[in-house]
Write a protein that holds these residues in place. Sequence first.
Motif: not given
Lengths: 127, 127
Positions: B14-21, B77-87
């Motif tokens: 939750e803290k990450a604010k971006e996808p995390i592996k 449903a997600f939108s994914i930027c192929e350049s900066c990987e923002e999801v």
Amino acid sequence: MLSKNQQIIFDIIEKAKEPIKAYSILFNVQKKGIKAPLQVYRALDKLVEIGKIHKIESRNSFVACKNSNCQISKATAFSICESCEEVSEISDNKLSKYLKSFQNKAGMKFKKYNLEFFGLCKKCSIK
Amino acid sequence: MLSKNQQIIFDIIEKAKEPIKAYSILFNVQKKGIKAPLQVYRALDKLVEIGKIHKIESRNSFVACKNSNCQISKATAFSICESCEEVSEISDNKLSKYLKSFQNKAGMKFKKYNLEFFGLCKKCSIK
DNA sequence: TACATAATGTTATAATATAACAATAATTAA
DNA sequence: TTAATTATTGTTATATTATAACATTATGTA
Ligand SMILES: [Zn+2]
Ligand SMILES: [Zn+2]
Ligand SMILES: [Zn+2]
Ligand SMILES: [Zn+2]
């Protein structure tokens, strides 16, 4: 035109009639001289890029394209049975038209999409 | 109620604010006593199951759910930027209503779906 | 309590995918 | 048709992602 390795690997996938995994492909083509994972993955990358095959992301497996149009549009939709793992490519004009023109609230326009539906196929829902 | 490990791992995501592996999560929680991949994967499985997080299948990464309803419906449903990987998670009633009621030609009714759109986010499309 | 279920800990290993480098084939441009 | 460019191949090693198997502990419930 497909290169030698690309053709070999595409043939395997097309014959499979069900999603097939990279290392299973590798096993199948070793008799044809393709020995290393990278040779398989490179061919897979290319085949995905040109739309001859699709990757089922949730299963890490690959299927030959059953449509004609997603080769250009990269608009893919699949139904996946969670019981028997049967996968089939959905060809539905209304659906693809709707999704291709979809814009999210941030105004982001999409170049491609991948949709995976999960449920029980006809056979498995009887049981 | 989340268990100890589930809570620790959910907090990180939750803290990450971006996808995390998964292995990045593992690295982050080692100071809290979670040392093995399996401990992470078990918590992830559970969190996905109850809808607190989602897996971005094409990226093998995890994000906290930003909606309230997909906890039950498993409609993502997600939108994914192929350049900066923002999801970012898409919350669009019309879209989810349409997809939830979608039936394919074989009459298969779906329990859940996952949709990933790809393109360039606003920032990246300016460049 | 006693039973069942869920969660944890641990080690080892399986499965999926890419990095890095060298060589060869196919395509295109001069 | 030669030179330059691009795509493809071969090979070894390694990185990344995920699960099997087994033992233990905690939690909920009758
Ligand atoms: Zn297709
Ligand atoms: Zn089935
Ligand atoms: Zn959600
Ligand atoms: Zn971007």
